[in-house]
Design a protein around this motif. Structure first.
Motif, PDB file in Angstrom:
ATOM      1  N   ARG A  39      26.171  26.655 -44.077  1.00  0.00           N
ATOM      2  CA  ARG A  39      27.118  26.947 -43.004  1.00  0.00           C
ATOM      3  C   ARG A  39      26.994  25.881 -41.927  1.00  0.00           C
ATOM      4  N   LEU A  40      28.090  25.600 -41.242  1.00  0.00           N
ATOM      5  CA  LEU A  40      28.093  24.586 -40.201  1.00  0.00           C
ATOM      6  C   LEU A  40      26.958  24.815 -39.210  1.00  0.00           C
ATOM      7  N   ASP A  42      24.204  26.155 -39.588  1.00  0.00           N
ATOM      8  CA  ASP A  42      22.875  26.003 -40.190  1.00  0.00           C
ATOM      9  C   ASP A  42      22.545  24.550 -40.542  1.00  0.00           C
ATOM     10  N   ALA A  43      23.468  23.637 -40.280  1.00  0.00           N
ATOM     11  CA  ALA A  43      23.204  22.219 -40.552  1.00  0.00           C
ATOM     12  C   ALA A  43      22.073  21.740 -39.648  1.00  0.00           C
ATOM     13  N   GLU A  44      21.305  20.792 -40.146  1.00  0.00           N
ATOM     14  CA  GLU A  44      20.112  20.320 -39.446  1.00  0.00           C
ATOM     15  C   GLU A  44      20.405  19.531 -38.172  1.00  0.00           C
ATOM     16  N   CYS A  45      21.641  19.168 -37.931  1.00  0.00           N
ATOM     17  CA  CYS A  45      21.973  18.316 -36.788  1.00  0.00           C
ATOM     18  C   CYS A  45      22.074  19.068 -35.458  1.00  0.00           C
ATOM     19  N   TRP A  46      22.004  20.399 -35.493  1.00  0.00           N
ATOM     20  CA  TRP A  46      22.158  21.185 -34.264  1.00  0.00           C
ATOM     21  C   TRP A  46      20.824  21.703 -33.760  1.00  0.00           C
ATOM     22  N   ASN A  47      20.706  21.801 -32.433  1.00  0.00           N
ATOM     23  CA  ASN A  47      19.551  22.511 -31.891  1.00  0.00           C
ATOM     24  C   ASN A  47      19.880  24.005 -31.901  1.00  0.00           C
ATOM     25  N   GLU A  48      18.943  24.832 -31.527  1.00  0.00           N
ATOM     26  CA  GLU A  48      19.131  26.285 -31.619  1.00  0.00           C
ATOM     27  C   GLU A  48      20.310  26.772 -30.783  1.00  0.00           C
ATOM     28  N   ARG A  55      27.876  29.522 -34.351  1.00  0.00           N
ATOM     29  CA  ARG A  55      27.842  30.771 -35.113  1.00  0.00           C
ATOM     30  C   ARG A  55      28.672  31.849 -34.405  1.00  0.00           C
ATOM     31  N   GLN A  56      28.467  31.987 -33.104  1.00  0.00           N
ATOM     32  CA  GLN A  56      29.179  33.022 -32.343  1.00  0.00           C
ATOM     33  C   GLN A  56      30.669  32.731 -32.248  1.00  0.00           C
ATOM     34  N   ALA A  57      31.035  31.470 -32.152  1.00  0.00           N
ATOM     35  CA  ALA A  57      32.456  31.121 -32.082  1.00  0.00           C
ATOM     36  C   ALA A  57      33.188  31.630 -33.313  1.00  0.00           C
ATOM     37  N   ILE A  58      32.567  31.499 -34.480  1.00  0.00           N
ATOM     38  CA  ILE A  58      33.191  31.954 -35.720  1.00  0.00           C
ATOM     39  C   ILE A  58      33.084  33.468 -35.863  1.00  0.00           C
ATOM     40  N   GLU A  59      31.897  34.012 -35.661  1.00  0.00           N
ATOM     41  CA  GLU A  59      31.687  35.451 -35.859  1.00  0.00           C
ATOM     42  C   GLU A  59      32.540  36.300 -34.927  1.00  0.00           C
ATOM     43  N   ARG A  60      32.721  35.827 -33.712  1.00  0.00           N
ATOM     44  CA  ARG A  60      33.492  36.601 -32.717  1.00  0.00           C
ATOM     45  C   ARG A  60      34.949  36.193 -32.674  1.00  0.00           C
ATOM     46  N   ASP A  61      35.344  35.266 -33.545  1.00  0.00           N
ATOM     47  CA  ASP A  61      36.703  34.732 -33.566  1.00  0.00           C
ATOM     48  C   ASP A  61      37.134  34.342 -32.152  1.00  0.00           C
ATOM     49  N   LEU A  71      36.020  21.269 -37.173  1.00  0.00           N
ATOM     50  CA  LEU A  71      34.801  20.463 -37.241  1.00  0.00           C
ATOM     51  C   LEU A  71      34.070  20.727 -38.552  1.00  0.00           C
ATOM     52  N   ASP A  72      33.995  21.985 -38.946  1.00  0.00           N
ATOM     53  CA  ASP A  72      33.344  22.354 -40.206  1.00  0.00           C
ATOM     54  C   ASP A  72      34.002  21.613 -41.368  1.00  0.00           C
ATOM     55  N   ALA A  73      35.325  21.670 -41.435  1.00  0.00           N
ATOM     56  CA  ALA A  73      36.052  20.999 -42.525  1.00  0.00           C
ATOM     57  C   ALA A  73      35.830  19.488 -42.476  1.00  0.00           C
ATOM     58  N   THR A  74      35.847  18.921 -41.302  1.00  0.00           N
ATOM     59  CA  THR A  74      35.665  17.473 -41.139  1.00  0.00           C
ATOM     60  C   THR A  74      34.284  17.045 -41.600  1.00  0.00           C
ATOM     61  N   MET A  75      33.271  17.838 -41.269  1.00  0.00           N
ATOM     62  CA  MET A  75      31.888  17.466 -41.582  1.00  0.00           C
ATOM     63  C   MET A  75      31.519  17.745 -43.041  1.00  0.00           C
ATOM     64  N   ARG A  76      32.414  18.333 -43.795  1.00  0.00           N
ATOM     65  CA  ARG A  76      32.172  18.551 -45.218  1.00  0.00           C
ATOM     66  C   ARG A  76      32.644  17.371 -46.059  1.00  0.00           C
ATOM     67  N   ASN A  77      33.415  16.501 -45.457  1.00  0.00           N
ATOM     68  CA  ASN A  77      33.909  15.302 -46.144  1.00  0.00           C
ATOM     69  C   ASN A  77      32.896  14.185 -45.970  1.00  0.00           C
ATOM     70  N   ASP A  78      32.735  13.406 -47.009  1.00  0.00           N
ATOM     71  CA  ASP A  78      31.858  12.237 -46.940  1.00  0.00           C
ATOM     72  C   ASP A  78      32.629  11.122 -46.260  1.00  0.00           C
ATOM     73  N   PRO A  79      32.197  10.688 -45.074  1.00  0.00           N
ATOM     74  CA  PRO A  79      32.955   9.661 -44.347  1.00  0.00           C
ATOM     75  C   PRO A  79      32.919   8.292 -45.021  1.00  0.00           C
ATOM     76  N   ARG A  80      32.080   8.125 -46.025  1.00  0.00           N
ATOM     77  CA  ARG A  80      31.975   6.834 -46.714  1.00  0.00           C
ATOM     78  C   ARG A  80      32.994   6.705 -47.845  1.00  0.00           C
ATOM     79  N   THR A  81      33.743   7.809 -48.101  1.00  0.00           N
ATOM     80  CA  THR A  81      34.720   7.750 -49.199  1.00  0.00           C
ATOM     81  C   THR A  81      36.132   7.690 -48.676  1.00  0.00           C
TER      82      THR A  81
END
Length: 81
Positions: A39-40, A42-48, A55-61, A71-81
């Motif tokens: 999940r976005l 849970d990616a390692e690039c975020w602090n707590e 997480r709350q933005a999505i869960e609480r709509d 952002l989630d969709a964008t970060m799932r694409n490999d920017p090198r392709t």
């Protein structure tokens, strides 16, 4: 009531990250693609705090949910392709 419109720059500022276009592109290039099945928030690039916000933005709509989803969709694409 109309939902506020947020942009990537608004989201990155909200997350406490540099929010100019060049910095956003560099962040996405550096941290993409997020591994399949991760999940976005849970990616390692975020602090707590950042992960909690995402997480709350999505869960609480929340009004941030649409741009967080983009952002989630964008970060799932490999920017090198």
């Amino acid at each position: 009531m109309e939902q506020p419109i947020h942009h990537f720059s608004d989201l990155f500022a909200q997350l406490g990250l540099p929010s100019d276009g060049e910095s956003i592109e560099a962040f996405i290039r550096q941290h993409s693609p997020i591994p399949e099945g991760t999940r976005l928030a849970d990616a390692e690039c975020w602090n707590e705090s950042q992960a909690d916000f995402l997480r709350q933005a999505i869960e609480r709509d929340a009004d941030w949910a649409e741009i967080v989803g983009h952002l989630d969709a964008t970060m799932r694409n490999d920017p090198r392709t």
